[in-house]
Motif scaffolding. Structure first.
Motif, short mmCIF file in Angstrom:
data_model
loop_
_atom_site.label_atom_id
_atom_site.label_comp_id
_atom_site.label_asym_id
_atom_site.label_seq_id
_atom_site.Cartn_x
_atom_site.Cartn_y
_atom_site.Cartn_z
N ILE A 1 -7.57 -22.76 -36.54
CA ILE A 1 -8.68 -22.80 -37.49
C ILE A 1 -9.51 -21.54 -37.26
N PRO A 2 -9.44 -20.59 -38.18
CA PRO A 2 -10.20 -19.34 -37.99
C PRO A 2 -11.69 -19.54 -38.25
N TYR A 3 -12.48 -18.67 -37.65
CA TYR A 3 -13.91 -18.64 -37.95
C TYR A 3 -14.11 -18.03 -39.33
N GLY A 4 -15.26 -18.29 -39.89
CA GLY A 4 -15.58 -17.68 -41.17
C GLY A 4 -15.63 -18.70 -42.28
N ALA A 5 -15.84 -18.20 -43.47
CA ALA A 5 -15.93 -19.06 -44.65
C ALA A 5 -15.39 -18.31 -45.84
N GLU A 6 -14.96 -19.06 -46.82
CA GLU A 6 -14.50 -18.43 -48.06
C GLU A 6 -15.72 -17.93 -48.84
#
Length: 69
Positions: free
Chosen positions: A55-60
């Motif tokens: 699960i990568p960090y960040g957001a769409e």
């Protein structure tokens, strides 16, 4: 705990030993393994021979504005 915390020089030797021990316990007693980077995923596979989800960090980023309430 993300794995490799015990390698950080900012911790004293006793703390690093504890973190390494805690990592081993986490692997032994966990039902599910999640990595936050491909490097940690590889580390878990190579050191403990376990598969993990990623699960990568960040957001769409959404291009359309969303009306909230």
């Amino acid at each position: 705990m993300d794995g490799l915390e015990w390698k950080r020089s900012k911790y004293s030797a006793p703390v690093r030993r504890y973190l390494q021990y805690a990592e081993k316990l986490a692997v032994k007693y966990s039902d599910c393994f999640i990595a936050d980077s491909p490097a940690i995923q590889n580390y878990l596979q190579e050191k403990y021979r376990i598969s993990s989800g990623y699960i990568p960090y960040g957001a769409e980023i959404y291009t359309n504005e969303v009306q909230m309430c």
